[in-house]
Design a protein around this motif. Structure first.
Motif, PDB file in Angstrom:
ATOM      1  N   MET A 173      39.940  41.508   7.766  1.00 49.08           N
ATOM      2  CA  MET A 173      39.898  42.084   9.079  1.00 49.08           C
ATOM      3  C   MET A 173      41.208  41.262   9.860  1.00 49.08           C
ATOM      4  O   MET A 173      41.866  41.944  10.864  1.00 49.08           O
ATOM      5  N   LEU A 174      41.127  39.999   9.891  1.00 49.72           N
ATOM      6  CA  LEU A 174      42.082  39.199  10.437  1.00 49.72           C
ATOM      7  C   LEU A 174      43.623  39.191   9.917  1.00 49.72           C
ATOM      8  O   LEU A 174      43.834  39.683   8.758  1.00 49.72           O
ATOM      9  N   ARG A 175      44.667  38.931  10.883  1.00 51.25           N
ATOM     10  CA  ARG A 175      45.987  38.804  10.348  1.00 51.25           C
ATOM     11  C   ARG A 175      45.993  37.770   9.353  1.00 51.25           C
ATOM     12  O   ARG A 175      45.533  36.617   9.634  1.00 51.25           O
ATOM     13  N   ALA A 176      46.956  38.093   8.149  1.00 48.90           N
ATOM     14  CA  ALA A 176      47.210  36.876   7.159  1.00 48.90           C
ATOM     15  C   ALA A 176      48.609  36.107   7.696  1.00 48.90           C
ATOM     16  O   ALA A 176      49.097  36.450   8.524  1.00 48.90           O
ATOM     17  N   GLY A 177      48.697  35.143   6.672  1.00 51.40           N
ATOM     18  CA  GLY A 177      49.861  34.323   6.728  1.00 51.40           C
ATOM     19  C   GLY A 177      49.656  32.903   7.377  1.00 51.40           C
ATOM     20  O   GLY A 177      48.479  32.661   7.896  1.00 51.40           O
ATOM     21  N   LYS A 178      50.513  32.120   6.954  1.00 54.52           N
ATOM     22  CA  LYS A 178      50.420  30.633   7.470  1.00 54.52           C
ATOM     23  C   LYS A 178      50.349  30.502   9.005  1.00 54.52           C
ATOM     24  O   LYS A 178      49.672  29.471   9.376  1.00 54.52           O
ATOM     25  N   GLU A 179      50.921  31.292   9.686  1.00 57.43           N
ATOM     26  CA  GLU A 179      51.045  31.182  11.315  1.00 57.43           C
ATOM     27  C   GLU A 179      49.734  31.535  11.614  1.00 57.43           C
ATOM     28  O   GLU A 179      49.522  31.260  13.011  1.00 57.43           O
ATOM     29  N   ASN A 180      48.867  32.286  11.156  1.00 60.40           N
ATOM     30  CA  ASN A 180      47.495  32.795  11.506  1.00 60.40           C
ATOM     31  C   ASN A 180      46.511  31.985  10.811  1.00 60.40           C
ATOM     32  O   ASN A 180      45.266  32.238  11.176  1.00 60.40           O
ATOM     33  N   ARG A 181      46.794  30.882  10.076  1.00 60.85           N
ATOM     34  CA  ARG A 181      45.605  30.022   9.611  1.00 60.85           C
ATOM     35  C   ARG A 181      44.745  29.444  10.212  1.00 60.85           C
ATOM     36  O   ARG A 181      43.688  29.727  10.218  1.00 60.85           O
ATOM     37  N   ASP A 182      45.105  28.817  11.318  1.00 63.51           N
ATOM     38  CA  ASP A 182      44.299  28.130  12.175  1.00 63.51           C
ATOM     39  C   ASP A 182      43.328  29.141  13.061  1.00 63.51           C
ATOM     40  O   ASP A 182      42.546  29.009  13.237  1.00 63.51           O
ATOM     41  N   THR A 183      43.989  30.246  13.504  1.00 67.93           N
ATOM     42  CA  THR A 183      43.195  31.290  14.130  1.00 67.93           C
ATOM     43  C   THR A 183      42.205  31.840  13.490  1.00 67.93           C
ATOM     44  O   THR A 183      40.888  32.022  13.850  1.00 67.93           O
ATOM     45  N   GLN A 184      42.443  32.133  12.012  1.00 66.80           N
ATOM     46  CA  GLN A 184      41.462  32.621  10.942  1.00 66.80           C
ATOM     47  C   GLN A 184      40.243  31.737  10.999  1.00 66.80           C
ATOM     48  O   GLN A 184      38.995  31.852  11.187  1.00 66.80           O
ATOM     49  N   TYR A 185      40.787  30.428  11.048  1.00 63.05           N
ATOM     50  CA  TYR A 185      39.740  29.175  10.842  1.00 63.05           C
ATOM     51  C   TYR A 185      38.789  29.220  11.963  1.00 63.05           C
ATOM     52  O   TYR A 185      37.525  28.960  11.952  1.00 63.05           O
TER      53      TYR A 185
END
Length: 269
Positions: free
Chosen positions: A126-138
């Protein structure tokens, strides 16, 4: 479920294929679809009262629930005990419980592992992938699981709906996750309280019983089973697990007495 044997082997139109035809790329890539392959289903229940246990098997969930009800009636376990069914969320379990145990109050608890696993996989899609979005995913995952750990399903759904388009990659996955939580809300309790009281939040005992009775022996490479063979072998293994082997070999009867440790002859089955 395990792979089921065909009742009759179908003969090929041509018993032999030419080497030229068999070596083509199209023929080599035409593998059978695993999802369409027939299977033999066996339903497993692990009854636990204090430190004592018993394993029951049946062809489907309705028959299994009837066996559970008969077992509870035989040993007078319906009167002063609270019934808690720990499940993995399958719809056939819900319908079977509603049909058989509708006369009595009971609690259905969705196993925390299955809930977390399903939600985690859907959230990742569901969420945006990539290293830049890793903190947001967590951060989003942690917030959703905090709501669910406390049994606050509506809070989790509200938070998921409040996520902006900057966080969401696939809107369909968001709808799928919300729909899943709405369908399973009846079985999502406050796991935090259960953990604090020392009560179980997992269906590991029945998963282990399923592994011992079916998976360990029957789910191996190049194996396929008939209905009678698969269920018969599972019943024989359960016989040893329940410490019923001596009584069965002697008089072909069962005591249905609950036990504290699995029987020592499981490997022999």
């Amino acid at each position: 479920g395990v792979k089921r044997q065909k009742d009759k082997r179908e003969k090929l139109e041509s018993e032999t294929l030419s080497v030229a035809k068999a070596d083509t790329e199209d023929d080599l890539s035409a593998a059978p679809k695993q999802k369409g392959r027939p299977s033999v289903e066996t339903s497993v229940a692990h009854i636990s009262v204090g430190k004592k246990r018993y394993v029951l098997l049946a062809e489907d969930m309705t028959k299994l629930c009837l066996l559970i009800l008969a077992f509870l009636l035989e040993f007078d376990l319906l009167r002063d005990y609270r019934l808690v069914f720990l499940v993995d969320g399958a719809s056939d379990i819900k319908s079977a419980l509603e049909n058989i145990f509708s006369f009595r109050q009971y609690t259905v608890l969705l196993d925390w592992f299955h809930l977390r696993k399903h939600c985690s996989e859907t959230i990742c899609m569901m969420l945006r992938a990539g290293k830049e979005n890793r903190d947001t995913q967590y951060r989003i995952k942690r917030t959703i699981f905090r709501y669910l750990w406390c049994g606050n399903v509506q809070g989790a759904i509200g938070y998921i709906r409040s996520l902006t388009n900057d966080d969401i990659r696939n809107e369909n996955r968001r709808k799928e996750l919300i729909g899943y939580l709405e369908r399973k809300e009846y079985a999502i309790q406050c796991y935090a309280v259960r953990r604090h009281l020392g009560l179980t939040t997992t269906s590991n005992p029945v998963e282990k019983a399923n592994d011992l009775t079916v998976a360990c022996r029957q789910k191996k490479k190049c194996m396929s089973w008939s209905r009678h063979g698969s269920r018969g072998l599972a019943a024989l293994t359960a016989l040893y697990m329940n410490n019923e082997d001596a009584t069965w070999h002697k008089s072909h009867s069962l005591t249905y007495e609950m036990y504290e440790k699995y029987g020592s002859g499981i490997a022999a089955a």
